[in-house]
Design a protein around this motif. Structure first.
Motif, short mmCIF file in Angstrom:
data_model
loop_
_atom_site.label_atom_id
_atom_site.label_comp_id
_atom_site.label_asym_id
_atom_site.label_seq_id
_atom_site.Cartn_x
_atom_site.Cartn_y
_atom_site.Cartn_z
N HIS A 116 0.84 -1.19 0.04
CA HIS A 116 -0.03 0.11 -0.16
C HIS A 116 0.78 1.20 0.03
O HIS A 116 0.54 2.32 -0.84
N ARG A 117 2.07 1.43 0.83
CA ARG A 117 2.94 2.53 0.68
C ARG A 117 3.56 2.55 -0.67
O ARG A 117 3.74 3.83 -1.10
N GLN A 120 1.09 4.12 -2.72
CA GLN A 120 0.84 5.57 -2.27
C GLN A 120 1.75 6.37 -2.93
O GLN A 120 1.55 7.67 -3.61
N LEU A 121 3.13 6.01 -2.92
CA LEU A 121 4.05 6.62 -3.51
C LEU A 121 4.17 6.81 -4.94
O LEU A 121 4.28 8.12 -5.56
N GLU A 133 5.58 14.95 0.63
CA GLU A 133 4.86 13.72 0.77
C GLU A 133 6.02 12.72 -0.01
O GLU A 133 5.95 11.25 0.75
N ALA A 134 6.47 12.73 -1.01
CA ALA A 134 7.23 11.70 -1.74
C ALA A 134 8.59 11.40 -1.00
O ALA A 134 8.48 10.13 -0.98
N SER A 136 8.75 11.49 2.24
CA SER A 136 8.13 10.97 3.46
C SER A 136 7.84 9.44 3.13
O SER A 136 8.36 8.48 4.06
N ARG A 137 6.95 9.40 2.20
CA ARG A 137 6.77 7.73 1.65
C ARG A 137 7.83 7.02 1.18
O ARG A 137 7.96 5.86 1.59
N PHE A 140 9.63 5.65 4.50
CA PHE A 140 8.86 4.48 5.12
C PHE A 140 8.97 3.22 4.35
O PHE A 140 8.95 2.31 5.04
N ILE A 141 8.90 3.21 3.12
CA ILE A 141 9.06 2.16 2.01
C ILE A 141 10.54 1.54 2.55
O ILE A 141 10.76 0.31 2.65
N SER A 201 3.91 13.30 13.12
CA SER A 201 2.62 13.03 12.87
C SER A 201 2.16 12.66 14.23
O SER A 201 0.77 12.82 14.33
N HIS A 209 3.98 17.04 5.53
CA HIS A 209 3.40 17.43 4.35
C HIS A 209 2.08 17.91 4.04
O HIS A 209 1.86 18.92 3.79
#
Length: 263
Positions: A116-117, A120-121, A133-134, A136-137, A140-141, A201, A209
């Motif tokens: 899912h991550r 989203q990216l 946002e990119a 951050s994602r 986490f990936i 967060s 973001h």
């Protein structure tokens, strides 16, 4: 296009991602080859079979595949209708070279959160306008991939860090229009970028973001009320262009910038 194949490839403006590839191959089969990047692959339609370092593997839609740099692999469809895939090519230094062996041993992961991550990216990279946002994602990936490679997958810790979160908010407030990368913020705050995002967060109930976008919308409102034209406001408030401003402004306030200041 060749043989009905559909391919879109581009280099996004996000440090660490050297290429993004979205492709539909009704019949194409890859010969054995290598990349100098980490290949993060998901399949959206069909299924893929491939050999990695002379061992056969398969990839279905519920899985994520991580192919290490410089290791030979090929690729072909399992089903007659071909396959549709999305790929992230990550710079070789984004993951430790010492983990290549672990990726060869187990290149597929059944991990709904990771998949899912990645989805989203891809969505953010396709838009190409949400740099923070990119970043951050992607972080986490990469964290999740490292956990798989080291066999240490688990839930994230729940430790709060109000000090780090507050410092990041101050940096965002001081750079609303200009923006700031997570790497730059991490150097100032002396904290790992992943910890920065997670701490922020938890402390403020939204990722950095999204906070920055809200601050930019607030700034745009002030410029609009000053009577500045919308196209100029978009640039002054830190948005990519006028359509970028319009989208976020309407999402936050329910109206377009033009309607906001209409007499």
């Amino acid at each position: 296009m060749s043989g009905g194949a559909e391919v879109r490839a581009w280099r996004p403006g996000v440090t660490g991602v050297v290429e993004v590839l979205h492709a539909h191959f009704p019949s194409h089969a890859y010969p054995s080859h290598t990349h100098d990047a980490w290949t993060v692959l998901i399949v959206d339609e069909g299924a893929v079979r491939y050999d990695l370092d002379r061992h056969e593997h398969g990839l279905a839609q519920a899985q994520v595949s991580l192919l290490p740099p410089h290791v030979p692999h090929d690729g072909r469809s399992v089903l007659p209708g071909g396959f549709r895939k999305r790929v992230l090519y990550l710079a070789p230094d984004r993951l430790d070279v010492g983990l290549i062996g672990a990726a060869v041993d187990q290149p597929e992961y059944v991990d709904p959160l990771l998949r899912h991550r990645i989805h989203q990216l891809h969505r953010v990279l396709r838009d190409g306008r949400e740099d923070l946002e990119a970043q951050s994602r992607l972080l986490f990936i990469e964290e999740r991939l490292r956990q798989h490679l080291t066999r240490q997958v688990g839930e994230a810790g729940r430790r709060r860090d109000a000090g780090v979160a507050g410092q990041l908010r101050e940096l965002l407030d001081a750079n609303v229009a200009e923006g700031i990368t997570l790497e730059e913020a991490a150097q100032v705050v002396h904290a790992h970028p992943v910890h920065l995002v997670r701490a922020f967060s938890r402390e403020f109930g939204m990722p950095p973001h999204r906070y920055l976008t809200g601050r930019r919308v607030d700034l745009a409102r002030r410029y609009l009320l000053d009577g500045r034209p919308t196209a100029e406001v978009a640039t002054l408030a830190g948005f990519y262009d006028q359509s970028h401003l319009n989208r976020h402004f309407k999402k936050v306030l329910g109206v377009t910038p033009k309607s906001f200041v209409a007499p």
